[in-house]
Design an enzyme around this catalytic site. Structure first.
Site, short mmCIF file in Angstrom:
data_model
loop_
_atom_site.label_atom_id
_atom_site.label_comp_id
_atom_site.label_asym_id
_atom_site.label_seq_id
_atom_site.Cartn_x
_atom_site.Cartn_y
_atom_site.Cartn_z
CE LYS A 194 27.60 63.82 39.08
NZ LYS A 194 27.12 62.76 40.03
N GLY A 247 16.99 65.98 39.73
CA GLY A 247 17.38 65.50 41.05
C GLY A 247 16.58 66.19 42.13
CB SER A 248 17.14 66.43 45.76
OG SER A 248 18.28 67.22 45.92
CB VAL A 251 20.94 69.10 44.61
CG1 VAL A 251 22.06 69.21 43.58
CG2 VAL A 251 21.39 68.26 45.80
N GLY A 252 18.92 71.19 43.34
CA GLY A 252 18.49 71.98 42.18
C GLY A 252 18.53 73.46 42.45
CD GLU A 269 11.52 66.30 36.83
OE1 GLU A 269 10.81 66.75 37.78
OE2 GLU A 269 11.87 65.13 36.75
CB CYS A 303 10.24 63.04 39.89
SG CYS A 303 11.56 62.50 38.89
CD GLU A 404 10.57 64.16 45.31
OE1 GLU A 404 11.63 64.77 45.41
OE2 GLU A 404 10.07 63.81 44.22
C1 UN1 Z 1 10.50 59.99 37.15
O1 UN1 Z 1 9.40 60.02 37.70
O2 UN1 Z 1 11.53 60.11 37.82
O3 UN1 Z 1 6.33 58.89 33.86
C2 UN1 Z 1 10.59 59.76 35.69
C3 UN1 Z 1 7.00 57.98 34.32
C4 UN1 Z 1 8.27 57.57 33.61
C5 UN1 Z 1 9.36 58.57 33.87
C6 UN1 Z 1 9.43 58.94 35.30
N1 UN1 Z 1 8.02 57.46 32.21
O4 UN1 Z 1 6.67 57.39 35.32
#
Ligand code: UN1
Length: 517
Positions: A194, A247-248, A251-252, A269, A303, A404
């Site tokens: 999804k 995701g956020s 939600v996680g 994550e 992220c 964040e």
């Molecule tokens: C993310 O930050 O959402 O390390 C993934 C990085 C990328 C992956 C980031 N290779 O910035």
């Protein structure tokens, strides 16, 4: 054949600018089909929101159920397929991704907004992950372990979990799906995928490639739609044995609660509040380069984005001055334009959220040095753009230093010394990525020891992870899992421990070995 609805093989246009919108259904049990309820949604170009890239089936619980039934049927055959044979399919998929890298990258810039050089990086990360996992297909999958008894052999092996639900975000529309799909497939699981509702077209293209590479029907099923409808149904479905979610945090946590209640495996994550520590002895020019890339690359929508600059008092003025001078040269625009440095924000909701943080920063009396507004000059008004934003004099307790933002906003937090820098850098609920800039080896190693995050960088910004190493974070960033690297297999397998006794008699572990007491 590419993502057609209602049975007809609808050709999709070339993935360049100006191609006609596609119409795609779900991919379930080896064929593309409309959703049970027939509802659809559109995917837009965030640089020109009037440009529609395609219409997609809005999945609901019935579609998820059909996908799970197809996965259940396909699972036993796929699980019994030799791992090197599964890996061969990934190898072919990796080659197809490489052949189509440019077209996929252009499509990604149009659907997600990131500038073309970064889109190429995202696709490359997907290629790397796919080929890496293909290579893992001929590596050992367990250990032979000595037994305490004679004529007895013990070994371990990894086995697939069953039906796995993969829920992916929009910010890395190709790379992050490959982090989940490739190890899950290699391990022998059947999948319901999804993808984020903002980037369904890239997901459709990835699924097409895996089909073309030879994946049997039902092994990988795609259900497009919203998290509230399709995602929630997948999490709740009793036949889904594990959920992998990026995701956020909010939600996680609700996914974790649902999975916990159902006794389901879940790996999360959930982002970060990443900091770059700049010590007074560090190379300031290098640190400014790193801060610009870490904070404003992908418009801060990573992220791992550098969201806090924790700067030793002795360097703070010189660092701030250089950073502000450089940020004013960044050009906002359509990511397909080679002159663009910073692309759009994914959608209006995120744009408003980012601006809400600017207002929060001003409300808490942080000093706004650059940006701070929605960008609407000229053609920027056609999209959702936010000015690269810098706050100075930020205190660790302020919301902009704790929450964040997921946008092009960075906060400068002055600190007195190394000790305070470590305390401030560690002082959030997240633990994804932390960085330190210093020329002092002792301080660099001390920082490596004491920074509390899944990823630590020395003299590099908080973004830029490579796929052959584990990716993930501590504290509120996740729940102990790591994606990518060889550790990815932990997320998608169970261990089976096997004892084979060929002595022909009953041997009792722990007892027969210690008859003397
Ligand atoms: C993310 O930050 O959402 O390390 C993934 C990085 C990328 C992956 C980031 N290779 O910035």
């Amino acid at each position: 054949m590419s993502g057609p609805v209602a049975g007809g093989p609808a050709a999709s246009g070339p993935a360049g600018a100006g191609s006609a919108p596609t119409t795609s259904g779900h991919y379930i049990g080896g064929r593309w089909r409309e959703g049970v309820a027939g509802a659809t949604f559109a995917s837009h170009n965030p640089a020109h929101v009037d440009e529609v890239l395609g219409h997609f089936a809005a999945g609901d619980a019935d579609d998820v159920d059909a996908a799970v039934r197809a996965a259940k049927e396909a699972f036993p055959g796929w699980a019994r397929t030799p791992m090197p044979e599964r890996a061969d399919i990934l190898l072919r998929a990796g080659r197809l991704l490489a052949e189509r890298k440019e077209a996929l990258s252009r499509l990604m810039t149009r659907e997600m907004g990131k500038v073309l050089t970064e889109a190429r990086g995202d696709v490359q990360e997907g290629i790397d992950m796919t080929l890496f996992m293909a290579g893992q297909g001929r590596r050992p999958t367990g250990e032979t372990v000595p037994s305490e008894l004679r004529r007895k052999r013990c070994f371990t092996e990894r086995v697939p979990i069953g039906i796995v639900g993969c829920i992916t975000p929009w910010n890395f529309p190709l790379a992050i799906p490959t982090w989940k799909l490739m190890p899950a497939l290699l391990a022998g699981n059947a999948i319901v995928f999804k993808p984020a509702e903002d980037t369904p077209l890239l997901a459709v293209r990835l699924v097409e490639i895996l089909i073309e590479a030879g994946l049997p029907p039902g092994v990988l099923n795609l259900v497009t739609g919203t998290g509230e409808q399709a995602g929630a149904a997948l999490v709740r479905h009793p036949e889904v044995a594990a959920i992998s979610f990026t995701g956020s945090a909010d939600v996680g946590r609700s996914i974790a609660a649902a999975c916990g209640g159902a006794g389901k495996r879940v790996s999360l994550e959930l982002g970060g509040k990443n900091a770059m520590v700049v010590l007074a002895d560090g190379d300031l020019e290098l640190a400014v380069d790193g801060a610009l890339w870490g904070a404003f690359g992908t418009s801060g929508q990573r992220c791992t984005a550098t969201s806090r600059l924790v700067v030793e008092r002795g360097a703070v003025d010189a660092f701030t001055e250089r950073l502000v001078a450089r940020v004013t040269t960044l050009r906002l625009g359509d990511g397909l334009d080679p002159a663009t440095d910073v692309g759009p924000i994914i959608n209006e909701r995120q744009l408003r959220r980012i601006h809400g943080y600017t207002e929060a920063g001003q409300g808490e009396r942080a000093r706004l040095l650059a940006g701070g507004a929605i960008a609407t000059e000229g053609t920027l008004a056609e999209g959702t753009f936010y000015q690269p934003t810098i706050f100075a004099d930020v205190r660790p307790t302020m919301r902009i230093a704790q929450e964040e933002i997921f946008g092009p906003t960075v906060s400068i937090l002055p600190v007195e010394d190394f000790e305070e820098a470590v305390t401030v850098a560690n002082g959030t609920r997240y633990g994804l990525s932390l960085a330190v800039y210093t020329r002092d080896l002792h301080k660099a190693m001390e920082a490596v020891d004491r920074l509390e995050s899944g990823i630590v960088y020395v003299n590099a910004p908080t973004i830029g992870a490579e796929i052959q190493l584990p990716f993930g974070g501590t504290k509120g960033t996740g729940n102990g899992h790591r994606e990518a690297g060889t550790t990815a297999m932990d997320e998608f397998t169970e261990w089976k421990t096997v004892y084979i006794d060929y002595s022909g008699r009953l041997q009792r572990a722990q007892i027969d070995t210690h008859q003397g007491g």
